[in-house]
Design a protein around this motif. Structure first.
Motif, PDB file in Angstrom:
ATOM      1  N   THR A  29      41.686  40.211  26.301  1.00 58.35           N
ATOM      2  CA  THR A  29      40.484  40.567  25.557  1.00 58.35           C
ATOM      3  C   THR A  29      40.365  42.077  25.321  1.00 58.35           C
ATOM      4  O   THR A  29      39.301  42.567  24.987  1.00 58.35           O
ATOM      5  CB  THR A  29      39.231  40.075  26.314  1.00 58.35           C
ATOM      6  OG1 THR A  29      39.315  40.582  27.647  1.00 58.35           O
ATOM      7  CG2 THR A  29      39.131  38.575  26.330  1.00 58.35           C
ATOM      8  N   GLY A  30      41.437  42.809  25.491  1.00 56.73           N
ATOM      9  CA  GLY A  30      41.410  44.244  25.186  1.00 56.73           C
ATOM     10  C   GLY A  30      40.906  45.067  26.351  1.00 56.73           C
ATOM     11  O   GLY A  30      41.037  44.655  27.499  1.00 56.73           O
ATOM     12  N   PRO A  31      40.307  46.276  26.069  1.00 57.13           N
ATOM     13  CA  PRO A  31      39.904  47.176  27.150  1.00 57.13           C
ATOM     14  C   PRO A  31      38.916  46.501  28.112  1.00 57.13           C
ATOM     15  O   PRO A  31      38.083  45.712  27.698  1.00 57.13           O
ATOM     16  CB  PRO A  31      39.213  48.332  26.412  1.00 57.13           C
ATOM     17  CG  PRO A  31      39.630  48.206  24.998  1.00 57.13           C
ATOM     18  CD  PRO A  31      39.963  46.781  24.738  1.00 57.13           C
ATOM     19  N   LYS A  32      39.041  46.855  29.385  1.00 56.32           N
ATOM     20  CA  LYS A  32      38.254  46.171  30.423  1.00 56.32           C
ATOM     21  C   LYS A  32      37.246  47.123  31.039  1.00 56.32           C
ATOM     22  O   LYS A  32      37.545  48.300  31.236  1.00 56.32           O
ATOM     23  CB  LYS A  32      39.176  45.672  31.544  1.00 56.32           C
ATOM     24  CG  LYS A  32      40.433  44.996  31.075  1.00 56.32           C
ATOM     25  CD  LYS A  32      40.153  43.658  30.475  1.00 56.32           C
ATOM     26  CE  LYS A  32      41.439  42.979  30.079  1.00 56.32           C
ATOM     27  NZ  LYS A  32      41.201  41.748  29.337  1.00 56.32           N
ATOM     28  N   SER A  33      36.085  46.569  31.433  1.00 58.22           N
ATOM     29  CA  SER A  33      35.121  47.448  32.089  1.00 58.22           C
ATOM     30  C   SER A  33      35.170  47.289  33.609  1.00 58.22           C
ATOM     31  O   SER A  33      34.633  48.094  34.348  1.00 58.22           O
ATOM     32  CB  SER A  33      33.709  47.171  31.574  1.00 58.22           C
ATOM     33  OG  SER A  33      33.288  45.920  32.023  1.00 58.22           O
ATOM     34  N   LYS A  34      35.814  46.193  34.086  1.00 61.92           N
ATOM     35  CA  LYS A  34      35.885  46.004  35.539  1.00 61.92           C
ATOM     36  C   LYS A  34      37.333  45.912  36.011  1.00 61.92           C
ATOM     37  O   LYS A  34      38.223  45.633  35.221  1.00 61.92           O
ATOM     38  CB  LYS A  34      35.139  44.725  35.921  1.00 61.92           C
ATOM     39  CG  LYS A  34      33.638  44.908  35.850  1.00 61.92           C
ATOM     40  CD  LYS A  34      32.922  43.640  36.168  1.00 61.92           C
ATOM     41  CE  LYS A  34      32.290  43.086  34.906  1.00 61.92           C
ATOM     42  NZ  LYS A  34      31.784  41.757  35.032  1.00 61.92           N
ATOM     43  N   LYS A  35      37.502  46.115  37.314  1.00 62.10           N
ATOM     44  CA  LYS A  35      38.874  46.132  37.835  1.00 62.10           C
ATOM     45  C   LYS A  35      39.050  45.135  38.982  1.00 62.10           C
ATOM     46  O   LYS A  35      38.178  45.007  39.835  1.00 62.10           O
ATOM     47  CB  LYS A  35      39.208  47.520  38.356  1.00 62.10           C
ATOM     48  CG  LYS A  35      39.278  48.576  37.255  1.00 62.10           C
ATOM     49  CD  LYS A  35      40.023  49.802  37.751  1.00 62.10           C
ATOM     50  CE  LYS A  35      40.388  50.721  36.608  1.00 62.10           C
ATOM     51  NZ  LYS A  35      39.321  51.659  36.276  1.00 62.10           N
ATOM     52  N   PHE A  36      40.209  44.467  38.980  1.00 63.28           N
ATOM     53  CA  PHE A  36      40.539  43.620  40.146  1.00 63.28           C
ATOM     54  C   PHE A  36      41.794  44.160  40.811  1.00 63.28           C
ATOM     55  O   PHE A  36      42.667  44.749  40.170  1.00 63.28           O
ATOM     56  CB  PHE A  36      40.716  42.155  39.740  1.00 63.28           C
ATOM     57  CG  PHE A  36      42.039  41.856  39.073  1.00 63.28           C
ATOM     58  CD1 PHE A  36      42.216  42.027  37.715  1.00 63.28           C
ATOM     59  CD2 PHE A  36      43.123  41.393  39.828  1.00 63.28           C
ATOM     60  CE1 PHE A  36      43.442  41.755  37.096  1.00 63.28           C
ATOM     61  CE2 PHE A  36      44.352  41.114  39.223  1.00 63.28           C
ATOM     62  CZ  PHE A  36      44.510  41.300  37.848  1.00 63.28           C
ATOM     63  N   TYR A  37      41.825  43.947  42.117  1.00 57.64           N
ATOM     64  CA  TYR A  37      42.979  44.332  42.928  1.00 57.64           C
ATOM     65  C   TYR A  37      43.461  43.061  43.594  1.00 57.64           C
ATOM     66  O   TYR A  37      42.660  42.268  44.088  1.00 57.64           O
ATOM     67  CB  TYR A  37      42.514  45.363  43.967  1.00 57.64           C
ATOM     68  CG  TYR A  37      43.491  45.650  45.063  1.00 57.64           C
ATOM     69  CD1 TYR A  37      44.434  46.659  44.923  1.00 57.64           C
ATOM     70  CD2 TYR A  37      43.459  44.920  46.255  1.00 57.64           C
ATOM     71  CE1 TYR A  37      45.340  46.925  45.954  1.00 57.64           C
ATOM     72  CE2 TYR A  37      44.360  45.182  47.269  1.00 57.64           C
ATOM     73  CZ  TYR A  37      45.291  46.189  47.102  1.00 57.64           C
ATOM     74  OH  TYR A  37      46.184  46.438  48.113  1.00 57.64           O
ATOM     75  N   ILE A  38      44.774  42.817  43.599  1.00 61.51           N
ATOM     76  CA  ILE A  38      45.263  41.590  44.231  1.00 61.51           C
ATOM     77  C   ILE A  38      46.403  41.886  45.188  1.00 61.51           C
ATOM     78  O   ILE A  38      47.297  42.683  44.883  1.00 61.51           O
ATOM     79  CB  ILE A  38      45.650  40.524  43.176  1.00 61.51           C
ATOM     80  CG1 ILE A  38      45.969  39.171  43.833  1.00 61.51           C
ATOM     81  CG2 ILE A  38      46.797  40.971  42.277  1.00 61.51           C
ATOM     82  CD1 ILE A  38      45.941  37.986  42.876  1.00 61.51           C
ATOM     83  N   GLU A  39      46.309  41.277  46.367  1.00 58.42           N
ATOM     84  CA  GLU A  39      47.347  41.402  47.388  1.00 58.42           C
ATOM     85  C   GLU A  39      47.930  40.017  47.625  1.00 58.42           C
ATOM     86  O   GLU A  39      47.172  39.050  47.671  1.00 58.42           O
ATOM     87  CB  GLU A  39      46.691  41.831  48.697  1.00 58.42           C
ATOM     88  CG  GLU A  39      47.133  43.159  49.205  1.00 58.42           C
ATOM     89  CD  GLU A  39      46.250  43.620  50.366  1.00 58.42           C
ATOM     90  OE1 GLU A  39      46.049  42.880  51.327  1.00 58.42           O
ATOM     91  OE2 GLU A  39      45.765  44.754  50.292  1.00 58.42           O
ATOM     92  N   SER A  40      49.256  39.928  47.784  1.00 59.85           N
ATOM     93  CA  SER A  40      49.861  38.601  47.960  1.00 59.85           C
ATOM     94  C   SER A  40      50.648  38.516  49.255  1.00 59.85           C
ATOM     95  O   SER A  40      51.327  39.458  49.640  1.00 59.85           O
ATOM     96  CB  SER A  40      50.815  38.300  46.795  1.00 59.85           C
ATOM     97  OG  SER A  40      50.160  38.525  45.583  1.00 59.85           O
ATOM     98  N   TYR A  41      50.558  37.363  49.886  1.00 55.77           N
ATOM     99  CA  TYR A  41      51.299  37.080  51.119  1.00 55.77           C
ATOM    100  C   TYR A  41      52.033  35.756  50.950  1.00 55.77           C
ATOM    101  O   TYR A  41      51.695  34.963  50.077  1.00 55.77           O
ATOM    102  CB  TYR A  41      50.323  36.999  52.305  1.00 55.77           C
ATOM    103  CG  TYR A  41      49.680  38.340  52.571  1.00 55.77           C
ATOM    104  CD1 TYR A  41      50.266  39.245  53.441  1.00 55.77           C
ATOM    105  CD2 TYR A  41      48.535  38.728  51.881  1.00 55.77           C
ATOM    106  CE1 TYR A  41      49.713  40.489  53.646  1.00 55.77           C
ATOM    107  CE2 TYR A  41      47.965  39.977  52.074  1.00 55.77           C
ATOM    108  CZ  TYR A  41      48.564  40.858  52.963  1.00 55.77           C
ATOM    109  OH  TYR A  41      48.028  42.098  53.159  1.00 55.77           O
ATOM    110  N   GLY A  42      53.037  35.523  51.800  1.00 55.60           N
ATOM    111  CA  GLY A  42      53.710  34.225  51.786  1.00 55.60           C
ATOM    112  C   GLY A  42      54.946  34.207  50.920  1.00 55.60           C
ATOM    113  O   GLY A  42      55.632  35.222  50.784  1.00 55.60           O
TER     114      GLY A  42
END
Ligand code: SAH
Ligand code: SF4
Ligand code: F3S
Length: 476
Positions: A29-42
């Motif tokens: 959807t183009g430019p974002k106003s919020k941010k997510f951070y993701i960490e992965s295990y396994g």
């Protein structure tokens, strides 16, 4: 059975439609106003799932950040395979709690296998968690996230019989990599008694092959030179064309993906010894870009223990399979997973694991002490009666032997020349490249003008430790 040429024809016709389908359904959807951070295990499947999550979030007002401190939404993709894996996640949740205290608006989501295993208890036990989503629920994130943004808790742990995310092109979270994963199936129907995966990932289902090909083509166009086809049991991949009713096996799928480009290396993981067929071995033998490497988890070398584990093969059967692999592909490297101290394992039975390891001549192995998992058949039926110190003692013996086997395996490579895919600078020196052989071994060698990451070169091995090889570029 499909004829190879027939498959090719079908492929050319279908692949473009498939790419279009993915592009249409997962539109950024183009430019974002919020941010997510993701960490992965396994396992690798979990890392690949995080890329599916990133792709789903890209349809929302969320962009990815690598900096946890600037995130509005912190996601952790979790693993339940051993108790330790869950302990690691609980420690991370404590750390997120500190971040949330500084910024109360930040939302915390737990995804993946631990979310699936614990369901609502995770929301009850860990007060900081806002969202719980199991491995088949990622399409629902655009519905769940607004709920948690509104201050409520969100949860979806529904396990699907059909979800394969086949129309979602994963958004790659690594930057500048040349090797990537493609999930070809989900779930597992095997019911090994020690294992939590059938409960956290549900029934086995295979992904539609043309979307797999579209993904491999897309990766190749973006500069990737190696793909690993992923599943808990790739050899039982089976897709039936709804129109023609023709069946596609894993061996056929391998050949299809290998056809994307001769410079695209194809690997796969994991093979179950009971299901790997001669057709898969012939596919490896006959295609230079299907790597000469098979991960063939043994778990235990004793037939009684294997039966208790419900692995459905015994020692003799396993060793015959190994023999067959070396017969068809003499320079194949085989690696394994081993588990020590499963319920009622005696010292003598443990020795059988060491015996099979020596016979199989593994190039590498992942080794674990048995960890009882709640709800598994082993937890319900057997006593976890091998004391922890015995499990650990056996584990250290297994590790010690594997170190010797890996060293010997690497010593046998000295003087041989391998085609190596360059992955980048070596860990120790910018003067050296790090590359990988078809057998999945890491080789370090001095750089040469004109060569770069993603190129192939020939390297002659001059020395080796139990972990890596050292070589020099040669002209062939
Ligand atoms: N599908 C793969 C394995 C997935 S789990 C296969 O069948 O080979 C990866 C590895 O974790 C397993 O091969 C096993 O060695 C180990 N493992 C699984 N459950 C475990 C448990 N309860 N305790 C210790 N190790 C375990
Ligand atoms: Fe677990 Fe066995 Fe399935 Fe592997 S094959 S995921 S060990 S149940
Ligand atoms: Fe762990 Fe789930 Fe993979 S339990 S090993 S993340 S399938």
């Amino acid at each position: 059975m499909l004829d190879r040429n027939e498959i090719k024809v079908n492929l050319n016709k279908e692949i473009d439609e498939s790419i279009q389908g993915s592009a249409l359904k997962v539109k950024s959807t183009g430019p974002k106003s919020k941010k997510f951070y993701i960490e992965s295990y396994g396992c690798a499947m979990n890392f690949n799932d995080s890329e599916i999550v990133a792709s789903v979030l890209d349809t929302m007002d969320y962009g990815n950040t690598q900096d946890i401190n600037e995130a509005d939404l912190i996601l952790v993709n979790t693993c339940s395979i051993r108790e330790k894996a869950e302990e690691t996640i609980r420690k991370r949740l404590k750390y997120y709690d500190i971040i949330k205290k500084k910024n109360p608006n930040v939302k915390i989501g737990v995804l993946g296998c631990m979310a699936e295993r614990m369901k609502k208890t995770l929301l009850d036990d860990e007060k900081i968690v806002d969202l719980v989503a199991g491995p088949d629920a990622y399409r629902d994130l655009p519905n769940l996230i607004p709920v948690i943004e509104g201050g409520e808790k969100g949860m979806n742990v529904f396990l699907s019989r059909v979800e394969t995310y086949d129309d979602i092109m994963p958004k790659r979270l690594d930057t500048g990599g040349i090797a990537s994963f493609i999930s070809i199936m989900r779930g597992c129907d095997n019911m090994c008694t020690f294992c939590v995966v059938p409960f956290t990932r549900g029934r086995e289902r295979s992904r539609e092959p043309y979307s797999i090909l579209a993904e491999a083509e897309d990766l190749f166009r973006k500069g990737y030179r190696e793909v690993t086809l992923l599943g808990q049991n790739v050899d039982s991949y089976k897709w039936i064309n709804p129109e023609t009713k023709e069946e596609m096996t894993f061996a056929q799928l391998l050949v299809l993906v290998a056809g994307v480009h001769p410079d695209l290396r194809v690997r796969f993981s994991t093979s179950h010894p009971k299901d790997i067929t001669d057709d898969v071995l012939y596919a490896i033998r006959d295609h230079e870009n299907i790597c000469n490497y098979i991960h063939l988890p043994l778990q235990a070398g004793n037939s009684r223990i294997l039966e208790l584990m419900n692995r459905t093969y015994d020692q003799e059967w396993y060793l015959n399979k190994v023999k067959r692999i070396y017969e068809v592909i003499p320079d194949c490297a085989i690696s394994s997973d081993m588990m020590t101290g499963f319920c009622s394992e005696t010292e003598e039975e443990h020795q059988d694991t060491l015996y099979v390891m020596e016979q199989a001549q593994y190039s590498m192995a992942y080794m674990f002490a048995y960890s009882e998992r709640p709800g598994t058949p082993a937890q319900k039926r057997f006593d976890d009666d091998v004391p922890e110190e015995i499990k650990q003692k056996r584990l250290s013996e297994v590790i010690r032997l594997q170190r010797q086997l890996s060293f010997a395996h690497n010593q046998r490579d000295i003087g041989k020349t391998f085609k190596v895919l360059i992955e980048g600078n070596s860990k120790r020196s910018d003067e050296d490249f790090k590359g990988r052989t078809s057998q999945n071994k890491v080789v370090n060698f001095a750089k040469k003008e004109g060569l770069k990451k993603g190129d192939y070169t020939f390297v002659k091995i001059i020395s080796g430790t139990s972990a890596t090889l050292r070589g020099e570029i040669v002209n062939v």
